[in-house]
Scaffold this active site. Structure first.
Site, PDB file in Angstrom:
ATOM      1  N   THR A 148      -0.483   1.134   6.457  1.00 35.03           N
ATOM      2  CA  THR A 148      -0.269  -0.004   5.558  1.00 35.03           C
ATOM      3  C   THR A 148      -0.083  -1.240   6.410  1.00 35.03           C
ATOM      4  OG1 THR A 148       1.199  -0.976   3.903  1.00 35.03           O
ATOM      5  CG2 THR A 148       2.214   0.546   5.452  1.00 35.03           C
ATOM      6  N   ARG A 179     -13.299  -8.429  -1.062  1.00 37.01           N
ATOM      7  CA  ARG A 179     -12.649  -8.001   0.173  1.00 37.01           C
ATOM      8  C   ARG A 179     -12.151  -6.564   0.084  1.00 37.01           C
ATOM      9  NH1 ARG A 179      -7.292  -5.988   1.667  1.00 37.01           N
ATOM     10  NH2 ARG A 179      -6.902  -6.609   3.826  1.00 37.01           N
ATOM     11  N   THR A 222       0.841  -1.197   0.000  1.00 33.60           N
ATOM     12  CA  THR A 222       0.000   0.000   0.000  1.00 33.60           C
ATOM     13  C   THR A 222       0.878   1.250   0.000  1.00 33.60           C
ATOM     14  OG1 THR A 222      -1.755  -1.130   1.192  1.00 33.60           O
ATOM     15  CG2 THR A 222      -1.681   1.268   1.407  1.00 33.60           C
ATOM     16  N   ASP A 255      -8.271  -1.789   5.093  1.00 31.63           N
ATOM     17  CA  ASP A 255      -8.386  -0.560   5.870  1.00 31.63           C
ATOM     18  C   ASP A 255      -8.125   0.700   5.066  1.00 31.63           C
ATOM     19  OD1 ASP A 255      -5.596  -1.537   5.807  1.00 31.63           O
ATOM     20  OD2 ASP A 255      -5.167   0.257   6.954  1.00 31.63           O
TER      21      ASP A 255
END
Length: 317
Positions: A233, A210, A182, A213
Site C-alpha cells: 500500500t 490511472r 488500500t 500498483d
C-alpha cells in the site's frame, strides 16, 4: 554455526497478516471513534481469514475472505468507501495470487462489482488471462454472475468531501490527506502454501484511467511458495517503478534474507525514489513481517497458537 533467527522459528500451522493502508496516520489526527472503527475492521478481517485457516482452508481462500471484509468496510479505501476520481466516480482495482502454481488474477478500473477481489479471483480461475480492465472487466463480472451494485454502494459522504477539498486547493496529483487506504492480506496455510490479495480505490482525484500498483502482479501483489507473499500500500507509481512485491520475494529467494530484512531494504529503496507506504509479508517458513516508511499503517497479524496483534501507529509493535 548459529542458524538465523527467522529460520530457527518453529513453523506455525498457519499465518495471516493484513493491512488497511499506510500514510500520515498519527494519534493527534485520529478521533477515538475513528480509531475504534479501524481496529474493529481489522479484527473482523482477521476473524474472517482465521476462520478459514483454522479449519484447514487454503491461504487463497483466507486472503480473499479477509479482503472481502475490508472491502465492505467504509473506513478503508477499497470497495465501499473507495475514494473518488477527479470526475466523481469510483474505479476499483484488485489482484490475487497463489504461491504454489503462481496463478494470478487482477482487475483495474471496475465500477459495479461489490467485491473486486472476488472478481480478480474469477479472472484467475475462470479466464485464460491475468488482468482485465474497465468495461470489459465489468462485462466479465456480469457473465460470471458476481454480485453487482450501483455507484451509491461505493460512495460515502466523507470520500466525496475529500475530493471537493482537493479540487478547492487546486491540488491535482496527491491524496488529500496522504493516507493510502488500500487493503490487503497475505497468508500461509497448514499445507505450507502462501497467497496474497490486494484491493483499492486508488488515490483521491485520480484522472485519465490511472492505475496504481495494487493490481499489478509483482508491484503491489505477489506470492511464491519458494519465497513469500506480499501485499503493498502506498504511492503506487513508485511501487511500480521499484517492483516492490517481486523485489522482496527475489531477495528472500536468492539472497536468503529474512522477510523483515528484505522488506525493510526494498521499502528504503522505494523511499529513496520518493515513494511512501508499506508492505505486509509472510512466507512458507511461517515468518511474518511488515515494513513501512510512513508515520503509521493499519495492520494486523495472527497465527495458529500465536498472539493476535492489531496496530495503527508507528510506536506499536
Amino acid at each position: 554455526m548459529t542458524a538465523p533467527v527467522h529460520a530457527a522459528q518453529e513453523k506455525p500451522g498457519w499465518t495471516l497478516v493484513i493491512h488497511g493502508g499506510a500514510g500520515v496516520i498519527e494519534r493527534e489526527r485520529m478521533t477515538p471513534e475513528r480509531e475504534a472503527a479501524a481496529r474493529a475492521g481489522l479484527n473482523a478481517a482477521l476473524d474472517a481469514g482465521q476462520k478459514v485457516l483454522a479449519s484447514g482452508g487454503t491461504a487463497l481462500d483466507a486472503v480473499e475472505a479477509a479482503v472481502r471484509v475490508l472491502e465492505d468496510d467504509p473506513n478503508f479505501n477499497a470497495g465501499r468507501g473507495a475514494v473518488f476520481t477527479y470526475e466523481g466516480k469510483n474505479e476499483l482495482d484488485a489482484a490475487i495470487m497463489e504461491g504454489e502454481g503462481r496463478k494470478a488474477g487482477a482487475v483495474a478500473g471496475v465500477t459495479a462489482t461489490r467485491s473486486p477481489i472476488g472478481l480478480a479471483r474469477a479472472v484467475m480461475e475462470n479466464s485464460p488471462h491475468v488482468m482485465l480492465a474497465g468495461a470489459g472487466a465489468d462485462t466479465f463480472s456480469r457473465e460470471q454472475g458476481l454480485e453487482q451494485v450501483g455507484p451509491e454502494w461505493f460512495a460515502t459522504p466523507e470520500r466525496r468531501q475529500q475530493l471537493e477539498e482537493m479540487k478547492s486547493r487546486k491540488a491535482d496529483w496527491f491524496d488529500i490527506d496522504m493516507k493510502y487506504g488500500t487493503v490487503g492480506a497475505v497468508a500461509r496455510d497448514a499445507a505450507g502454501h502462501v497467497a496474497a490479495a490486494t484491493s483499492t480505490g486508488g488515490v483521491t482525484g485520480k484522472r485519465w484511467g490511472r492505475i496504481g500498483d495494487s493490481p499489478l502482479i509483482g508491484a503491489g501483489t505477489y506470492a511464491d511458495d519458494r519465497a513469500c507473499a506480499v501485499s503493498a500500500t502506498g504511492a503506487g507509481e513508485f511501487f511500480i517503478r521499484e517492483g516492490v512485491a517481486h523485489e522482496i520475494c527475489a531477495r528472500v529467494r536468492f539472497k536468503g534474507e529474512s522477510l523483515k530484512a528484505a522488506a525493510d531494504q526494498v521499502m528504503g529503496e522505494t523511499k529513496a525514489l520518493g515513494g511512501t507506504g508499506g508492505v505486509i509479508v509472510t512466507g512458507p517458513s511461517g515468518e511474518m513481517a511488515w515494513s513501512y516508511n510512513t508515520p503509521g499503517m493499519y495492520r494486523g497479524r495472527a497465527s495458529a497458537g500465536g498472539e493476535r496483534v492489531v496496530a495503527i501507529y508507528g510506536d506499536e509493535q
